[in-house]
Design a protein around this motif. Sequence first.
Motif, mmCIF file in Angstrom:
data_model
loop_
_atom_site.group_PDB
_atom_site.id
_atom_site.type_symbol
_atom_site.label_atom_id
_atom_site.label_comp_id
_atom_site.label_asym_id
_atom_site.label_seq_id
_atom_site.Cartn_x
_atom_site.Cartn_y
_atom_site.Cartn_z
ATOM 1 N N HIS A 1 0.807 -1.220 0.000
ATOM 2 C CA HIS A 1 0.000 0.000 0.000
ATOM 3 C C HIS A 1 0.843 1.275 0.000
ATOM 4 O O HIS A 1 0.322 2.346 -0.308
ATOM 5 C CB HIS A 1 -0.956 -0.015 1.190
ATOM 6 C CG HIS A 1 -2.038 -1.042 1.074
ATOM 7 N ND1 HIS A 1 -2.977 -1.029 0.058
ATOM 8 C CD2 HIS A 1 -2.314 -2.142 1.827
ATOM 9 C CE1 HIS A 1 -3.790 -2.053 0.195
ATOM 10 N NE2 HIS A 1 -3.415 -2.752 1.259
ATOM 11 N N ILE B 1 -8.836 -3.689 -6.241
ATOM 12 C CA ILE B 1 -7.632 -2.924 -6.541
ATOM 13 C C ILE B 1 -7.105 -3.272 -7.927
ATOM 14 O O ILE B 1 -6.796 -2.380 -8.743
ATOM 15 C CB ILE B 1 -6.555 -3.180 -5.479
ATOM 16 C CG1 ILE B 1 -6.997 -2.603 -4.129
ATOM 17 C CG2 ILE B 1 -5.219 -2.566 -5.891
ATOM 18 C CD1 ILE B 1 -6.066 -2.924 -2.971
ATOM 19 N N ARG C 1 -8.071 2.360 2.737
ATOM 20 C CA ARG C 1 -7.951 2.428 1.282
ATOM 21 C C ARG C 1 -9.181 1.876 0.559
ATOM 22 O O ARG C 1 -9.411 2.199 -0.609
ATOM 23 C CB ARG C 1 -6.699 1.668 0.825
ATOM 24 C CG ARG C 1 -5.412 2.519 0.835
ATOM 25 C CD ARG C 1 -5.542 3.679 -0.145
ATOM 26 N NE ARG C 1 -4.511 4.659 -0.037
ATOM 27 C CZ ARG C 1 -3.580 4.865 -0.974
ATOM 28 N NH1 ARG C 1 -3.553 4.126 -2.053
ATOM 29 N NH2 ARG C 1 -2.705 5.829 -0.812
ATOM 30 N N GLN C 2 -9.961 1.053 1.224
ATOM 31 C CA GLN C 2 -11.133 0.471 0.561
ATOM 32 C C GLN C 2 -12.072 1.533 -0.007
ATOM 33 O O GLN C 2 -12.454 1.457 -1.178
ATOM 34 C CB GLN C 2 -11.879 -0.461 1.532
ATOM 35 C CG GLN C 2 -12.985 -1.298 0.886
ATOM 36 C CD GLN C 2 -14.279 -0.527 0.648
ATOM 37 O OE1 GLN C 2 -14.550 0.477 1.337
ATOM 38 N NE2 GLN C 2 -15.076 -0.964 -0.312
ATOM 39 N N PHE D 1 -11.463 4.491 -0.947
ATOM 40 C CA PHE D 1 -10.831 5.220 -2.042
ATOM 41 C C PHE D 1 -11.035 4.502 -3.366
ATOM 42 O O PHE D 1 -11.513 5.085 -4.343
ATOM 43 C CB PHE D 1 -9.337 5.419 -1.793
ATOM 44 C CG PHE D 1 -8.567 5.725 -3.053
ATOM 45 C CD1 PHE D 1 -8.810 6.889 -3.774
ATOM 46 C CD2 PHE D 1 -7.620 4.830 -3.541
ATOM 47 C CE1 PHE D 1 -8.127 7.159 -4.952
ATOM 48 C CE2 PHE D 1 -6.931 5.089 -4.713
ATOM 49 C CZ PHE D 1 -7.183 6.259 -5.416
ATOM 50 N N TYR D 2 -10.673 3.221 -3.431
ATOM 51 C CA TYR D 2 -10.788 2.495 -4.696
ATOM 52 C C TYR D 2 -12.249 2.342 -5.120
ATOM 53 O O TYR D 2 -12.569 2.441 -6.307
ATOM 54 C CB TYR D 2 -10.122 1.123 -4.577
ATOM 55 C CG TYR D 2 -8.614 1.182 -4.534
ATOM 56 C CD1 TYR D 2 -7.873 1.529 -5.664
ATOM 57 C CD2 TYR D 2 -7.919 0.906 -3.364
ATOM 58 C CE1 TYR D 2 -6.483 1.588 -5.625
ATOM 59 C CE2 TYR D 2 -6.530 0.956 -3.316
ATOM 60 C CZ TYR D 2 -5.816 1.298 -4.447
ATOM 61 O OH TYR D 2 -4.448 1.360 -4.409
ATOM 62 N N ILE E 1 -12.692 10.081 3.392
ATOM 63 C CA ILE E 1 -11.325 10.224 2.883
ATOM 64 C C ILE E 1 -10.789 11.626 3.165
ATOM 65 O O ILE E 1 -9.591 11.807 3.422
ATOM 66 C CB ILE E 1 -11.286 9.889 1.375
ATOM 67 C CG1 ILE E 1 -11.645 8.411 1.185
ATOM 68 C CG2 ILE E 1 -9.910 10.178 0.776
ATOM 69 C CD1 ILE E 1 -12.021 8.037 -0.220
ATOM 70 N N TYR F 1 -9.516 11.382 6.594
ATOM 71 C CA TYR F 1 -8.240 10.660 6.602
ATOM 72 C C TYR F 1 -7.099 11.576 6.165
ATOM 73 O O TYR F 1 -6.015 11.577 6.763
ATOM 74 C CB TYR F 1 -8.287 9.455 5.667
ATOM 75 C CG TYR F 1 -9.306 8.400 6.011
ATOM 76 C CD1 TYR F 1 -9.825 8.279 7.295
ATOM 77 C CD2 TYR F 1 -9.746 7.496 5.044
ATOM 78 C CE1 TYR F 1 -10.759 7.309 7.602
ATOM 79 C CE2 TYR F 1 -10.669 6.514 5.346
ATOM 80 C CZ TYR F 1 -11.185 6.421 6.617
ATOM 81 O OH TYR F 1 -12.098 5.450 6.915
ATOM 82 N N ASN G 1 -0.115 10.143 4.079
ATOM 83 C CA ASN G 1 -0.613 8.877 3.545
ATOM 84 C C ASN G 1 -1.856 9.007 2.670
ATOM 85 O O ASN G 1 -2.085 8.151 1.803
ATOM 86 C CB ASN G 1 -0.926 7.917 4.693
ATOM 87 C CG ASN G 1 0.322 7.454 5.409
ATOM 88 O OD1 ASN G 1 1.251 6.961 4.791
ATOM 89 N ND2 ASN G 1 0.347 7.620 6.730
ATOM 90 N N HIS G 2 -2.645 10.046 2.871
ATOM 91 C CA HIS G 2 -3.958 10.089 2.224
ATOM 92 C C HIS G 2 -4.242 11.342 1.394
ATOM 93 O O HIS G 2 -5.263 11.382 0.707
ATOM 94 C CB HIS G 2 -5.057 9.936 3.281
ATOM 95 C CG HIS G 2 -4.957 8.687 4.083
ATOM 96 N ND1 HIS G 2 -5.283 7.447 3.583
ATOM 97 C CD2 HIS G 2 -4.545 8.486 5.370
ATOM 98 C CE1 HIS G 2 -5.086 6.526 4.511
ATOM 99 N NE2 HIS G 2 -4.638 7.121 5.610
ATOM 100 N N VAL H 1 -4.742 10.766 -2.544
ATOM 101 C CA VAL H 1 -5.957 10.121 -3.020
ATOM 102 C C VAL H 1 -7.169 11.034 -2.818
ATOM 103 O O VAL H 1 -8.116 11.005 -3.609
ATOM 104 C CB VAL H 1 -6.158 8.752 -2.348
ATOM 105 C CG1 VAL H 1 -5.031 7.800 -2.728
ATOM 106 C CG2 VAL H 1 -6.275 8.847 -0.842
ATOM 107 N N ASP I 1 0.229 5.323 -6.656
ATOM 108 C CA ASP I 1 -0.768 6.393 -6.709
ATOM 109 C C ASP I 1 -0.403 7.411 -7.781
ATOM 110 O O ASP I 1 -1.272 7.892 -8.518
ATOM 111 C CB ASP I 1 -0.871 7.091 -5.350
ATOM 112 C CG ASP I 1 -1.513 6.220 -4.282
ATOM 113 O OD1 ASP I 1 -2.201 5.250 -4.639
ATOM 114 O OD2 ASP I 1 -1.310 6.515 -3.082
#
Length: 352
Positions: A65, A157, A190-191, A193-194, A222, A225, A232-233, A236, A273
Motif C-alpha cells: 500500500h 484494486i 484504502r477500501q 478510495f478504490y 477520505i 483521513y 498517507n492520504h 488520493v 498512486d
Amino acid sequence: RFRATEWLARVHVAYYSGIDHWAQPALSIRSTVEPLMNAHRVGARVGDAEYAASALHTACSHSFHSGEPLGILEGRARTCARILGESGQDPTMGLHLPLWQTALNLLGRRRIAGAGIDDWRAVELTGEAMSEHAALEVTKSRGNATESTVIHFYKMILACFFGEYEMAANAGKKCRNLGDVAPGTFAAARQPFYETLAAFALARSRKRKKVGRRARSNLKRIKRYASRSPVNHLQVHLLLKAEGEALRGHRAKAIKLYDAAIDAARSNSFLHDEALINERAGMFLRERGGGGEETATSASALRYLMRAYACYRRWGAHTVAESLRRRRSLTVPPPPSSSPSLPSPLSAPRLD
C-alpha cells in the motif's frame, strides 16, 4: 522472569497495524515496515509463531500500500507464505495469499496456461499463489467472511489498475465490511478510495454529472483521513476531488487538482498512486478533446499517460504498463517478453 521481548511481536502488531499511521501523521505507512519486520524476527525467536507470522504479513501489506517496488514485495510475500505454511498459520495464510497473488498479477507472473495480457484475466486472483474460485468456495463453506472480504478487496484494486471499473465497483460492494473485520488498518482506509474511484470512472463513462450517495459519503471519510494523515492520504483525496471537477466538466480546476495530487504522491513516494493519478488525468484530457485546443489537449493527455506508463514500469507493474500501452494506444517500445517472469534479484530475503 518476565521478559518484554516475549510480548514485543504482539504489541508491535497491534500498534503498527492499526495505531501508528494515525498517531504519527507525519510518517508514511512505509515507515512501519521495518518495525514489523523486527517484530517478526523477535516473535520467531521467542516462539510466538502466531504473531511473528502476523507481523510479517502486515509488513507485506504495508509495503504494497505504500507503493514499494513490487519485486521487493513479491519476494517478501513469497517468503511469508513459506513461513506461514511451515508454522501452520492457516488463518493468516488465508489473508496473505490474495496479497501475494495480486503482486504476481501486477508483475506478470500468473503462470496460468494460455493466459496472456488480457485485462479480464489479469484481474482474476488465480495463479501460483491461489485460485480465486476455489478460495471463495472454501470461505463460503466455512462461513469465513474475513477471507472473502480480503479476496474482493484485492480484486477491486486490480480492477482499478486495469481499467475494469465495473468489476471494481462490484468487488467494492463485497468488501465494504473491511473496516469491521480489520478496524483501524491501512487497508480499511484504502477500501473507500478504490470503490469511490470506480464510481467516478463509471459516472464519467456514462455521462453523469454526479456520483451516488455511497461515493459522496466515502469522500467525506477520505477527507477526514487526509486531514489526520496527509502524508498517507492527501494524494488520493486530491485525486477524488479532481475526479469530481472532471465529472462536472471543469477542466482547469480538475487539472489543477490532478497536478496537486501527483505532487503529493511523488513527494511521499507513493509511486502506484502517482501512476494512477497520471492515468486518470490523461484520460480526462483525451475525453475532452475537440475545439481549437485539440492539439494542445492531446499533447497534454499524452504526457500524463506516458508518465503513468513510466511510473507503472518503475513500480514493477509490467502487466498494467503493457495494458495501458495497448488500451491508450501509446507509442512506446513493448517490454521484453521475458522480463516480467525473470526472478527478482531482490526476492526472497532470508527472514527466519
